[in-house]
Design a protein around this motif. Structure first.
Motif, PDB file in Angstrom:
ATOM      1  N   ALA A  51       0.848  -1.197   0.034  1.00  0.00           N
ATOM      2  CA  ALA A  51      -0.154  -0.115  -0.103  1.00  0.00           C
ATOM      3  C   ALA A  51       0.880   1.066   0.050  1.00  0.00           C
ATOM      4  O   ALA A  51       0.480   2.287  -0.523  1.00  0.00           O
ATOM      5  N   SER A  56      -3.892  -1.996  -7.747  1.00  0.00           N
ATOM      6  CA  SER A  56      -5.332  -1.951  -7.169  1.00  0.00           C
ATOM      7  C   SER A  56      -5.354  -2.656  -5.940  1.00  0.00           C
ATOM      8  O   SER A  56      -4.506  -3.650  -5.591  1.00  0.00           O
ATOM      9  N   LEU A  57      -6.493  -2.633  -5.278  1.00  0.00           N
ATOM     10  CA  LEU A  57      -6.828  -3.320  -4.071  1.00  0.00           C
ATOM     11  C   LEU A  57      -7.017  -4.633  -3.988  1.00  0.00           C
ATOM     12  O   LEU A  57      -6.301  -5.384  -3.041  1.00  0.00           O
ATOM     13  N   LYS A 114      -3.162  -5.949  -4.505  1.00  0.00           N
ATOM     14  CA  LYS A 114      -2.689  -5.873  -3.283  1.00  0.00           C
ATOM     15  C   LYS A 114      -2.867  -7.126  -2.222  1.00  0.00           C
ATOM     16  O   LYS A 114      -2.170  -7.711  -1.575  1.00  0.00           O
ATOM     17  N   ILE A 115      -4.210  -7.361  -2.009  1.00  0.00           N
ATOM     18  CA  ILE A 115      -4.638  -8.212  -1.122  1.00  0.00           C
ATOM     19  C   ILE A 115      -4.131  -9.765  -1.755  1.00  0.00           C
ATOM     20  O   ILE A 115      -3.551 -10.333  -0.741  1.00  0.00           O
TER      21      ILE A 115
END
Length: 322
Positions: free
Chosen positions: A110, A116-117, A120-121
């Motif tokens: 982050a 993008s989210l 990242k996850i």
């Protein structure tokens, strides 16, 4: 020429997460848990004031906890390696460690990337789980290699002890005091169990099964046969030590002969991934003209599938069984 720092940032975050595992492990259990220690962990725990029964119970718990946790979903993939590595973390702690490292990786992604989210996850979970898996695998390989190197010396030490008149239980205790980890603590557990009434041959069999090592099985069988039918145990173990050394030399010779093939297989497996990373670093917009087409994602999945199959087959080809 445009240089994208994103792959480098990903690599640095993963390395940091990997180092964090070792740091937490040493912080929790101290330097005595390290295999580089000249004094084995059992003796160090006893010197710190631990009672013999408590130290034995702690070491036995650490030695068997991972195999008992094979029923945990997905943990069975890691359980065997964690068992061979004798990781002092409990299975629950290892799973929590994966979650903690995933959170740390997510924070790093982050802060350092603009992905993008969802990306990242996914990357943080892969980094957290992958770091623990690689760390445990490295520990297991290092520990097994050390046991293979120490075992002939330990058996010869028992032979010398038997020839000067010591009973076999005393020979085990001498090995437990003189040999560093990992074998020193393992034989220390056998010596303690023998002192509390357990048969030494049964303890040796358990050790051989936990370590999944053929040479230890030979040792357990030799001691069992001598207990049942008699004979000169010193001569039996002396012959066994020579056999173990010969097998060890043979393994090293095979490893040297197949080293070129193994490195070739590793290079051919990693080269496509390396090329992809270089392209992303030097020219991040290289795939911009095709990445929005409907066939891009299916084609990428097919390519990575073939790469995975290539890695598996190359590993099978260079994995020589002796």
């Amino acid at each position: 020429m445009i240089i994208s720092p994103t792959p480098i940032i990903y690599a640095l975050i993963f390395v940091a997460v990997l180092l964090l595992v070792e740091g937490i492990y040493l912080m929790v259990f101290g330097k005595s848990i390290s295999l580089n220690s000249r004094v084995n962990r059992r003796l160090e725990l006893l010197e710190k004031g631990g009672q013999r029964e408590q130290v034995l119970e702690q070491l036995r718990k650490e030695a068997s906890q991972h195999l008992r946790a094979k029923g945990i979903p997905l943990y069975s993939i890691l359980a065997t390696k964690a068992q061979k590595a004798n990781i002092a973390f409990s299975p629950r702690a290892l799973i929590m460690m994966m979650g903690l490292l995933s959170i740390v990786a997510f924070v790093g992604l982050a802060v350092g990337t603009q992905a993008s989210l969802g990306v990242k996850i996914v990357l943080s979970i892969v980094m957290g789980v992958g770091a623990v898996y690689l760390w445990v695998s490295h520990k297991a390989k290092k520990r097994m290699n050390l046991v293979e190197e120490q075992l002939p010396d330990a058996v010869e030490l028992m032979v010398r002890s038997l020839r000067v008149g010591h009973p076999f239980s005393s020979a085990i205790q001498i090995v437990a005091k003189e040999v560093p980890d990992p074998l020193g603590s393992e034989f220390g557990m056998i010596a303690d169990e023998s002192a509390y009434g357990r048969d030494i041959s049964e303890s040796l069999k358990d050790l051989a099964e936990r370590m999944d090592m053929q040479d230890l099985r030979f040792l357990a069988v030799a001691v069992t046969i001598q207990q049942q039918s008699g004979g000169n145990l010193a001569e039996i173990l002396d012959g066994l030590a020579k056999v173990i050394r010969a097998r060890f030399r043979l393994f090293r010779r095979v490893k040297a002969i197949t080293a070129e093939a193994k490195w070739s297989g590793m290079f051919l497996s990693l080269f496509p991934v390396g090329v992809l990373v270089v392209i992303q670093v030097l020219k991040p917009d290289y795939y911009d003209t095709v990445k929005d087409t409907p066939a891009f994602i299916p084609a990428a999945l097919v390519v990575f599938t073939f790469l995975a199959i290539n890695v598996v087959f190359m590993r099978m080809m260079v994995n020589i069984k002796v």
